[in-house]
Design a protein around this motif. Structure first.
Motif, PDB file in Angstrom:
ATOM      1  N   ILE A 192     -14.870   5.676   4.877  1.00 42.41           N
ATOM      2  CA  ILE A 192     -14.114   4.689   5.662  1.00 42.41           C
ATOM      3  C   ILE A 192     -14.670   4.629   7.080  1.00 42.41           C
ATOM      4  CG2 ILE A 192     -11.843   4.005   6.516  1.00 42.41           C
ATOM      5  CD1 ILE A 192     -10.581   5.690   4.291  1.00 42.41           C
TER       6      ILE A 192
ATOM      7  N   ASP B 286      -5.339  -2.499   4.492  1.00 42.66           N
ATOM      8  CA  ASP B 286      -5.095  -1.783   3.239  1.00 42.66           C
ATOM      9  C   ASP B 286      -3.912  -2.410   2.515  1.00 42.66           C
ATOM     10  OD1 ASP B 286      -2.867  -0.628   4.479  1.00 42.66           O
ATOM     11  OD2 ASP B 286      -3.730   1.368   4.611  1.00 42.66           O
TER      12      ASP B 286
ATOM     13  N   GLY C 213      -9.658   0.640   0.500  1.00 34.94           N
ATOM     14  CA  GLY C 213      -8.901   1.040  -0.677  1.00 34.94           C
ATOM     15  C   GLY C 213      -9.011   0.018  -1.791  1.00 34.94           C
TER      16      GLY C 213
ATOM     17  N   CYS D 227      -9.321   5.157  -4.332  1.00 32.27           N
ATOM     18  CA  CYS D 227      -7.865   5.333  -4.319  1.00 32.27           C
ATOM     19  C   CYS D 227      -7.517   6.769  -3.983  1.00 32.27           C
ATOM     20  CB  CYS D 227      -7.287   4.920  -5.673  1.00 32.27           C
ATOM     21  SG  CYS D 227      -5.485   4.763  -5.635  1.00 32.27           S
ATOM     22  N   PRO D 228      -7.624   7.140  -2.689  1.00 34.56           N
ATOM     23  CA  PRO D 228      -8.201   6.369  -1.600  1.00 34.56           C
ATOM     24  C   PRO D 228      -9.718   6.564  -1.526  1.00 34.56           C
ATOM     25  CG  PRO D 228      -7.395   8.458  -0.754  1.00 34.56           C
ATOM     26  CD  PRO D 228      -7.104   8.450  -2.243  1.00 34.56           C
TER      27      PRO D 228
ATOM     28  N   GLU E  64       0.847  -1.189   0.000  1.00 34.64           N
ATOM     29  CA  GLU E  64       0.000   0.000   0.000  1.00 34.64           C
ATOM     30  C   GLU E  64       0.876   1.230   0.000  1.00 34.64           C
ATOM     31  OE1 GLU E  64       0.109   1.817   3.196  1.00 34.64           O
ATOM     32  OE2 GLU E  64       1.759   0.427   3.583  1.00 34.64           O
TER      33      GLU E  64
ATOM     34  N   CYS F  43      -4.651   5.548   2.083  1.00 34.88           N
ATOM     35  CA  CYS F  43      -5.938   5.236   2.720  1.00 34.88           C
ATOM     36  C   CYS F  43      -5.949   5.693   4.169  1.00 34.88           C
ATOM     37  CB  CYS F  43      -6.230   3.738   2.627  1.00 34.88           C
ATOM     38  SG  CYS F  43      -6.538   3.180   0.944  1.00 34.88           S
TER      39      CYS F  43
END
Lengths: 632, 346
Positions: free
Chosen positions: B224, B140, B177, B217-218, B78, B82
């Protein structure tokens, strides 16, 4: 092979995946002294440059941007600059103003968050903060941060700090769920701050989270979101709104309307005030408590900077196609310092940049090669994971990071390099300002608020933290504007935002960029090179575009944390992280807080540092150095 | 009613101020949040989440719970974007802000970018946090399919093994993500490291657990934290076929885009910074993927509703969709500036 008795894996409070191995001569009381260079290893790879092959050069920025979500603007922008260089297209003035502000905004955001959220817990004992006297903390706050008023517009009082303690107690301690603060090195003998200092800084840790959320709005207005705002080859995708009112289906318009521009201005003002009122005095507060950390963490004294923030005041003329050209004139100089010799800022010659993979997990030649001709394939030869006693050997290959060298030498890049090259150049007003700030705060007497440290000790763990703060202040002022400082003979500076605002109805994009790329046979036969100075230092991308297909033949990045975090080179010379740990004294080998302090002082960004070259390794023809030819 | 005004439209359907019991009010006081403040922001949050008003006390209970639900957040291949996004969350003051999440709402027991502990102490923290069952495992990044490839090693353990042991006792897995949800950038052609999504990694390891994909992305910050709060308040949310919460991924960017009208009637943007772009013209001809992209960007927008890529002049890249890096468009070409194949007229 050195049998390490200090292993930190994962190194936390960084971006990416990093392992540190070191050996300390035991002192017989559980502690010891690190007597030889350590081992720095990155343990994750994605292969982004390989993925870029054969793709549309206009898309490259979005791929490279995902090298790192922390350095989100700079990796995208370096790519955009590399493509613009490859196709010989210049961008309009507004694009550079906005790019300066986006990079600058990232510096301020990153550096403040690094200090509070990634680095502070190496110096600040949260558990100790719980036993602080709220009244004494309020007195400290009034003295340390006299202009910072987070308490509904007032200075924080005893009740405010009592509430902060309660928040920590009810939120974490009383429930027995310490969450992110669990299992720290709390109570370690190396923590030196008073409970009140710890509480003040913990309070600012929490407040800085809310602040960070507000200042990223600069990126949201110009780039549509943050992280990973939009960019475009040839300028900026954002443009002034035809509608100054609310953006809606009926009214249309863009984010650069009255409200959006006001949000940018507000973000810049917030950056400046937080840096002046909180970050700067807090760094000095921590530094006063840990002055001995100017004795640790030095690198060999070789510093490199590619140069950043083209100065709009030095624009020659806006060109007929709406683009501009810059003569030399970067806020951060382009240049090289050897062996701590600040009397001479040597010109940078990109032909002297090499990389080698003698100690990295890539196939191919282990000779030191220029980035435009080096070739690599993923080739993991490390120990098998998921087995007991996983251990890396410094005599072998041990990292996904390669070893970049300049004129054959490891170089430190980043805030310390920026401050020292500005100090050495001493031509622009901001250079002179840097000298004044260093003289006042680093070298100046305690009575005048200084740390009374010798200049030479800037090359240290503490000096890196100080330099990071100082460049943040320089940038925040450069964006929002700076009043004259008459007793230092420093003139006023209008600021990038006011300069952009006055020019806001000008152009944002040079349409030549897309039309040239649509006719690849007309492209110049050369390797494009783009650079930025990222918050962590020198960042360069190289690109070769195929003149038949118009797609990417070869893409290569040499990035900041690669310089700092790289492994030993073919001659066995350690990288800056590895070198900087020599001489560290640890109180307890099983709680290597002292090692973290120095590693964190570099602000590791490891996702950035790992990448893969073109496996076909097509030799590249010429490297255009027109950006680099113009030295200060 | 204007289409771009969706969140307000939804908010009118929520009747605010159901009663909170004394315990919750007291706990709010401990957090330094007044009941009124809390309810106002909770109502806004509920409108984002499309929750019925009867759900508010449950959401309040989740946000002030005496024993906080444990969240273990693990990162693989990653870029930390994120997490950076999640840190910007401002779903509601006292509720979905990262400060409050850290202190009050959940116990983030493992998160390498923010946690105090390092090295052996961090590994110990991971082991003890995942020894208890029922935690929410947030992931992530993609994971290399081969454990022995060396493409991801942390603490001497491969990505696959690290994920397997962390997933063993999890009550829920949230892939945050597009890399975790669908493989994302590492999996982009030619996928040099053999990267796979969390769903595929679970299948190959034989892990059968509830999974929510929060792609992007993110992803938008509030999407979230909102997904996590939604789960804590009311259990598993309704998911689409790609396992994304319908609340946030039920509509295309195009269908709620304020520029949709100029898709139909013009003027459309033909080059960046042309006259149409300053008017807010449709970016379809510039390669906008809004018509095929399910996301909340054009309704919730970014960073407290300030803007989103199209509003700032750039076409939607389609980042919430699987394999968006390799989408083939008009003329059989990949690229973010190549228009979609097909017309997408309503």
């Amino acid at each position: 092979m050195t049998i390490a008795n200090i292993i930190i894996d994962p190194v936390t409070r960084i971006e990416g995946h990093l392992r540190i191995q070191a050996y300390a001569d035991p002192d017989g009381h559980g502690g010891g002294t690190i007597s030889k260079p350590a081992l720095s290893s990155s343990t994750m790879v994605r292969g982004i440059e390989r993925i870029l092959q054969g793709r549309d050069p206009r898309d490259a920025w979005s791929f490279t941007q995902r090298i790192c979500g922390v350095c989100t603007v700079v990796h995208g922008l370096t790519s955009v600059r590399a493509v613009e260089n490859a196709i010989n297209v210049k961008v309009p003035k507004n694009a550079d103003y906005i790019r300066n502000m986006m990079i600058g905004g990232q510096f301020v955001h990153d550096h403040v968050m690094h200090f509070y959220h990634l680095h502070a817990l190496d110096w600040v004992d949260i558990v100790s903060a719980l036993s602080a006297d709220p009244t004494a903390t309020a007195t400290l706050a009034k003295k340390n941060n006299p202009n910072y008023k987070p308490n509904n517009g007032l200075l924080p009082d005893a009740a405010y700090f009592q509430a902060q303690i309660n928040k920590l107690k009810t939120g974490l301690v009383n429930r027995g769920q310490l969450g992110l603060f669990a299992n720290g090195y709390w109570g370690h003998v190396a923590y030196k701050l008073t409970p009140e200092q710890n509480l003040l800084l913990t309070s600012h840790y929490l407040e800085a989270l809310g602040w960070a959320r507000e200042i990223v709005k600069l990126h949201t207005v110009f780039g549509g979101k943050d992280p990973h705002p939009s960019l475009v080859v040839g300028g900026m995708p954002c443009t002034l709104s035809a509608n100054t009112g609310a953006v809606s289906e009926d009214n249309g318009g863009t984010s650069l309307n009255t409200a959006g521009l006001a949000a940018v201005k507000a973000a810049l003002d917030r950056m400046k005030s937080f840096v002046d009122q909180v970050y700067l005095p807090d760094v000095l507060l921590v530094a006063r408590g840990y002055k001995n950390w100017a004795d640790f963490g030095a690198t060999a004294g070789n510093f490199l900077s590619y140069g950043e923030f083209p100065d709009p005041a030095l624009v020659r003329t806006e060109m007929v196609d709406g683009a501009i050209d810059y003569p030399a004139g970067y806020l951060f100089p382009q240049g090289v310092i050897w062996a701590n010799d600040l009397k001479r800022l040597m010109p940078f010659d990109q032909a002297k940049v090499t990389e080698n993979v003698a100690h990295a997990w890539y196939g191919g030649s282990t000779a030191a090669l220029h980035p435009s001709v080096s070739t690599t394939t993923l080739q993991y030869t490390g120990p098998q994971p998921d087995q007991p006693d996983y251990m890396l050997d410094e005599a072998d290959r041990y990292s996904w990071i390669k070893s970049p060298r300049y004129d054959g030498k490891p170089m430190e890049v980043g805030p310390l390099a920026h401050i020292l090259t500005m100090y050495a150049r001493n031509t622009l007003a901001t250079d002179r300002l840097v000298r004044k700030y260093v003289d006042t705060y680093w070298c100046g007497t305690a009575a005048n608020g200084g740390l009374a440290l010798p200049f030479a000790k800037l090359n240290s763990t503490l000096g890196r933290i100080f330099s990071r703060m100082l460049e943040t202040k320089i940038i925040a002022d450069q964006m929002a504007g700076r009043a004259a400082i008459s007793n230092w003979s420093i003139p006023a500076y209008a600021g990038w935002y006011p300069l952009f605002y006055a020019n806001r109805s000008g152009k944002y994009f040079n349409p030549k960029a897309f039309t040239v790329l649509a006719s690849p046979s007309t492209l110049p036969d050369k390797v494009g090179f783009g650079f930025t100075e990222a918050p962590r230092g020198a960042l360069g991308h190289w690109i070769k575009i195929n003149r038949t297909t118009g797609m990417i033949d070869h893409y290569q990045c040499v990035v900041a944390s690669q310089w700092n975090a790289g492994p030993r080179d073919g001659a066995g010379a350690p990288g800056p992280y590895e070198q900087s740990l020599v001489g560290h004294k640890l109180a307890a080998l099983d709680k290597p807080l002292e090692v973290l302090r120095t590693i964190h002082s570099f602000d590791p960004c490891i996702g950035c540092a790992v990448h893969v070259l073109d496996p076909e390794g097509q030799p590249l023809v010429t490297v255009d150095v027109s950006h680099l030819g113009r030295l200060v | 009613m204007q289409r771009s005004d969706l969140s307000r439209e939804d908010a009118t359907e929520v009747t605010p101020s159901p009663e909170l019991d004394a315990t919750i009010v007291r706990r709010l006081g401990d957090m330094g949040v007044s009941r009124r403040q809390f309810m106002a922001s909770l109502t806004r949050m509920a409108s984002l989440l499309a929750l019925p008003p009867s759900m508010l006390p449950q959401l309040a209970m989740a946000a002030t719970s005496p024993t906080k639900p444990s969240v273990v957040y693990m990162s693989f291949q990653e870029c930390t974007g994120c997490l950076e996004s999640m840190v910007n969350s401002f779903a509601f003051k006292g509720g979905g802000t990262i400060e409050n999440l850290l202190l009050n709402v959940v116990s983030i027991d493992y998160q390498e970018t923010l946690m105090a502990a390092a090295g052996a102490q961090a590994e110990h923290q991971l082991a003890s946090s995942t020894a208890k069952s029922g935690y929410v495992l947030v992931v992530d990044g993609s994971i290399p399919a081969s454990a022995n490839s060396g493409y991801f090693v942390s603490g001497g353990r491969s990505g696959a093994e690290r994920f397997r042991s962390a997933a063993a006792n999890a009550g829920l897995i949230v892939a945050v993500g597009t890399c975790a949800s669908f493989g994302g950038l590492p999996k982009a052609d030619p996928n040099p490291t053999g990267a796979v999504s969390i769903k595929d990694m679970m299948a190959s390891l034989g892990i059968a657990k509830p999974l929510i994909n929060v792609s992007g992305c993110p992803p938008i910050p509030e999407v979230i934290t909102g997904t996590i709060l939604l789960y804590l308040a009311s259990g598993m949310p309704a998911l689409d076929t790609l396992l994304r919460p319908k609340t946030f991924y039920g509509r295309t960017v195009h269908s709620h885009c304020y520029r949709e009208e100029s898709f139909e009637d013009g003027p459309r943007v033909k080059a960046f910074d042309d006259a149409a772009s300053r008017k807010g013209g449709c970016l379809f001809d510039m390669g906008c993927k809004g018509p095929v992209t399910k996301a909340a960007c054009s309704s919730i927008k970014w960073n407290q509703g300030l803007s989103f890529p199209i509003q700032s002049g750039h076409p939607c890249m389609g980042c919430t969709e699987p394999n968006f890096w390799d989408r083939v468009n008009k003329g059989g070409k990949k690229g973010f500036y190549v228009p979609l194949a097909g017309s997408y007229d309503d």
